[in-house]
Write an enzyme that holds these catalytic residues in place. Structure first.
Site, PDB file in Angstrom:
ATOM      1  N   PHE A 130      21.546  45.315  38.768  1.00  0.00           N
ATOM      2  CA  PHE A 130      21.590  45.666  40.417  1.00  0.00           C
ATOM      3  C   PHE A 130      20.308  46.489  40.583  1.00  0.00           C
ATOM      4  O   PHE A 130      20.388  47.668  40.128  1.00  0.00           O
ATOM      5  CB  PHE A 130      22.905  46.439  40.871  1.00  0.00           C
ATOM      6  CG  PHE A 130      22.975  46.105  42.279  1.00  0.00           C
ATOM      7  CD1 PHE A 130      22.927  44.838  42.881  1.00  0.00           C
ATOM      8  CD2 PHE A 130      22.953  47.405  42.989  1.00  0.00           C
ATOM      9  CE1 PHE A 130      23.411  44.811  44.349  1.00  0.00           C
ATOM     10  CE2 PHE A 130      23.199  47.321  44.466  1.00  0.00           C
ATOM     11  CZ  PHE A 130      23.114  45.782  44.912  1.00  0.00           C
ATOM     12  N   ASP A 200      27.070  51.640  34.495  1.00  0.00           N
ATOM     13  CA  ASP A 200      27.534  51.290  36.085  1.00  0.00           C
ATOM     14  C   ASP A 200      28.606  50.385  36.053  1.00  0.00           C
ATOM     15  O   ASP A 200      28.501  49.096  35.787  1.00  0.00           O
ATOM     16  CB  ASP A 200      26.279  50.728  36.642  1.00  0.00           C
ATOM     17  CG  ASP A 200      26.773  50.713  38.170  1.00  0.00           C
ATOM     18  OD1 ASP A 200      27.728  50.722  38.526  1.00  0.00           O
ATOM     19  OD2 ASP A 200      25.655  50.459  38.858  1.00  0.00           O
ATOM     20  N   TYR A 225      34.279  50.327  46.862  1.00  0.00           N
ATOM     21  CA  TYR A 225      34.438  49.637  48.026  1.00  0.00           C
ATOM     22  C   TYR A 225      34.633  48.332  47.447  1.00  0.00           C
ATOM     23  O   TYR A 225      34.682  47.349  48.455  1.00  0.00           O
ATOM     24  CB  TYR A 225      33.662  49.547  49.019  1.00  0.00           C
ATOM     25  CG  TYR A 225      32.059  49.468  48.760  1.00  0.00           C
ATOM     26  CD1 TYR A 225      31.421  48.220  48.565  1.00  0.00           C
ATOM     27  CD2 TYR A 225      31.307  50.661  48.865  1.00  0.00           C
ATOM     28  CE1 TYR A 225      30.085  48.150  48.080  1.00  0.00           C
ATOM     29  CE2 TYR A 225      29.832  50.407  48.354  1.00  0.00           C
ATOM     30  CZ  TYR A 225      29.334  49.374  48.292  1.00  0.00           C
ATOM     31  OH  TYR A 225      28.005  49.140  48.043  1.00  0.00           O
ATOM     32  N   ARG A 379      28.538  32.856  44.687  1.00  0.00           N
ATOM     33  CA  ARG A 379      29.093  33.887  44.061  1.00  0.00           C
ATOM     34  C   ARG A 379      30.654  33.917  44.308  1.00  0.00           C
ATOM     35  O   ARG A 379      30.681  33.930  45.788  1.00  0.00           O
ATOM     36  CB  ARG A 379      28.628  35.091  44.060  1.00  0.00           C
ATOM     37  CG  ARG A 379      29.042  36.248  43.227  1.00  0.00           C
ATOM     38  CD  ARG A 379      28.264  37.356  43.450  1.00  0.00           C
ATOM     39  NE  ARG A 379      28.330  38.220  44.575  1.00  0.00           N
ATOM     40  CZ  ARG A 379      27.929  39.541  44.608  1.00  0.00           C
ATOM     41  NH1 ARG A 379      27.737  40.090  43.754  1.00  0.00           N
ATOM     42  NH2 ARG A 379      28.444  40.274  45.734  1.00  0.00           N
TER      43      ARG A 379
END
Lengths: 420, 420
Positions: A130, A200, A225, A379
């Site tokens: 990411f 991560d 989140y 996705r």
């Protein structure tokens, strides 16, 4: 033989996790396959946040630091989070954002590696990681005179580690492909090469089983989140292996990481444990919502916890793959996510050489919310807490119709928005 | 002649800012003199936050990044904040916490100073600055091989600046004493010495008039939960003078500071303006409450804005000082805050050699909420948006009674809590 709608309904009926769906306010008419981006709101959140606003802030005002437990929130939520990643109490704090927490732990890891007898200065990661992780690594490498080494083929990661490697920085489940790394094996490979590992867990925590101490990991961060259902922009979390936590003072050394924040001492003395990874005052209202999200995962403990959630997640993604292949087989979709369970997170990504963006928009218009990732990825995330087998069947049926009728070619589905 | 209660009531009746109090939910029975620590809740906050929770998150889910304007919040709120500190649109973002924003701007300032023909490496600040500012400065000095120089007497600050000084880092209004620096003069002194200036406006924004460009300041940060009424742990803000904003990439270079966050580019390209001071996803629910707080200050624009609020704040603190001195004169209280208007923020601090903590607790028990700052300070903040002259009269009357009756000596007022 392909699964039928009736079979999907039967599986829902016999699913011991099924009642957990009642904890969530899934909007009517929506099949939500984007819990990997922003989790569904727990039904407890509106009342709990309203209480934090009107009672704790409105009536309690400054007194609520003591009476409403605000001061302990990062640790209280951290202890709840810890149970999802194999960590112990006092090892995790919920605070700040993922990028900021990554800056803290990567600083620590680089400093520890630079203080070795033979200093190490490279950070190894994946080009497909990411991007914010790469940006933070790039920044710290520039600051410290280090170098960021990006690997293109995941199978080449272990072979890239050498006597220059300070840190292996990986996202456990790839945000774009859903491919999952072998945390145990790669941690071992890094340690064998004398490097430290930062994981991560943005697309892992609450979605797949994670055992940070069992993998002997060094540092981890993750996002509040996504699968933790903590609300938009919810605070993130940070874990440091107890063997490292006292070895370094992370650079974002604000007053909440001080041994005695309310002594107002002009000199910094780091708190003893993970609290030194706190910086400043936390957004209490956002933390309150995050706690509602964490509690939805803790509610699954009685039904088997992360092990049961992971089994259901794999069953959901297996079913989705099977149905897409059998029902949309001739439509130019390619499976990007690994079939092998051990290498799959909790999402399924499909590639299509044209129309991927518009197909996602057409699905959203039908209430099937997934997302598009450039240049060609559809996705779909599968949060086992609130998705069922019938949802999967219906989602694929919508996809089949959107493709079979060329509905996605309508002009309104090709207008790009600022953010997806 | 001392003011009377009747005169205080008359002043409230003729106060053109009086109606702004109606924007706030001041709890019944409370005289709130701690708006410098956590501002009172705007009445708009519960409904607005509830909407953000139930509609934007609950129903909109991921779509709200576009439809509810989440993506633009740091800039939209920043533009509102800018009007309170003399800055222009596009110059401020609301994001992260004060300590984190200070890390960003101090990094920038130190890098710019180190790149001079004759590099400069010291940061000058005050020993009495809010500790988190010193901790962050200490951290960056350690990282960069710099040195933190702490001044004890504010009048000695300008004389401490020299050819080694990289940055003068000051909090405009001192958190403990309420003393205010002359921003224009000290900025000029720093520039004359070839140094840059970072102003922390934690106790200024929304409380006193600030004109950052007028003072020719270089960088500023500030807090959202004090006089801006943004809620507990509300996000903070950061301003960079337009002449500097493109000169440096701040080290917390997360994806929201990227020129194109949703391009998912593995290489960092900073956004053109103040957006490069963003790092990651912001806590939307906390940002929503902060916007309610900012709106209470914008509501004062029609009644004279910050100039009128400042005049009222000075009138309130003048009155408080006068009443304390005339009505509690023999009770061992010493005025710590400067009498001179130009040197006073929006709070009044009193010192007392014994009992300061217990006196504050006794006042809180009576509904007069101020706070204690070790070792001997009674601190009272005066937020002109929701306080009136009668409140001041009543607060002093409570203080008089607490002292005159020795009520504060009751044992229950000496039990220390974790946080005050």
């Amino acid at each position: 033989m392909t699964a039928t709608l009736a079979q999907c309904r039967d599986r829902d009926a016999s699913d011991p996790l099924r009642m957990l769906r009642e904890l969530f306010a899934v909007p009517p008419g929506v099949i939500y396959l984007d819990g990997n981006s922003l989790g569904v709101m727990p039904k407890s959140a509106p009342a709990r946040v309203a209480q934090a606003v009107s009672e704790e802030w409105g009536t309690g005002l400054i007194r609520s630091w003591n009476t409403a437990g605000w001061f302990e929130m990062p640790r209280r939520l951290g202890d709840k989070l810890a149970t999802l990643v194999g960590a112990g109490p006092g090892e995790v704090v919920c605070t700040d954002g993922t990028s900021i927490n990554l800056f803290k732990v990567l600083s620590a890891a680089l400093s520890m590696a630079a203080s070795n007898a033979s200093p190490r200065r490279t950070v190894v990661s994946e080009r497909s990681n990411f991007p914010t992780d790469l940006y933070i690594a790039e920044s710290l490498c520039r600051e410290r005179g280090g170098r960021l080494v990006l690997v293109d083929d995941p199978s080449g990661i272990a072979g890239t580690l050498n006597e220059e490697t300070a840190v292996l920085l990986l996202t456990h489940v790839n945000y774009r492909t859903g491919a999952m790394h072998d945390m145990h094996a790669l941690t071992r490979a890094a340690h064998d090469a004398g490097a430290l590992v930062v994981w991560d867990l943005a697309h892992s925590a609450g979605a797949v089983e994670v055992d940070l101490p069992g993998a002997d990991a060094d540092f981890a961060v993750g996002c509040g989140y996504k699968y933790l259902n903590g609300g938009p922009g919810a605070p993130a979390f940070v874990w440091v292996h107890p063997r490292h936590v006292a070895r370094f003072v992370q650079p974002l050394s604000g007053w909440f990481g001080h041994e005695a924040p309310f002594a107002f001492d002009p000199a910094y003395r780091p708190a003893a444990g993970i609290s030194r990874y706190l910086c400043g005052t936390q957004p209490v209202l956002a933390m309150t919502a995050l706690e509602c999200g964490l509690d939805t995962l803790l509610a699954a403990q009685a039904a088997g916890g992360m092990r049961a959630l992971r089994a259901k997640s794999l069953a959901l993604t297996d079913l989705f793959i099977e149905l897409v292949e059998t029902r949309c087989g001739a439509q130019g979709l390619t499976l990007v996510t690994p079939r092998e369970h051990a290498r799959r997170g909790s999402q399924v990504c499909l590639a299509r050489s044209d129309g991927a963006y518009a197909i996602v928009q057409a699905l959203i218009a039908r209430g099937v919310i997934g997302d598009f990732r450039a240049p060609d990825i559809l996705r779909f995330g599968f949060a086992p807490l609130y998705l069922g087998f019938e949802d999967v069947w219906n989602a694929v049926e919508h996809l089949r119709e959107v493709l079979a009728t060329a509905e996605w070619k309508r002009p309104e589905f090709d207008r790009r928005q600022a953010v997806t």
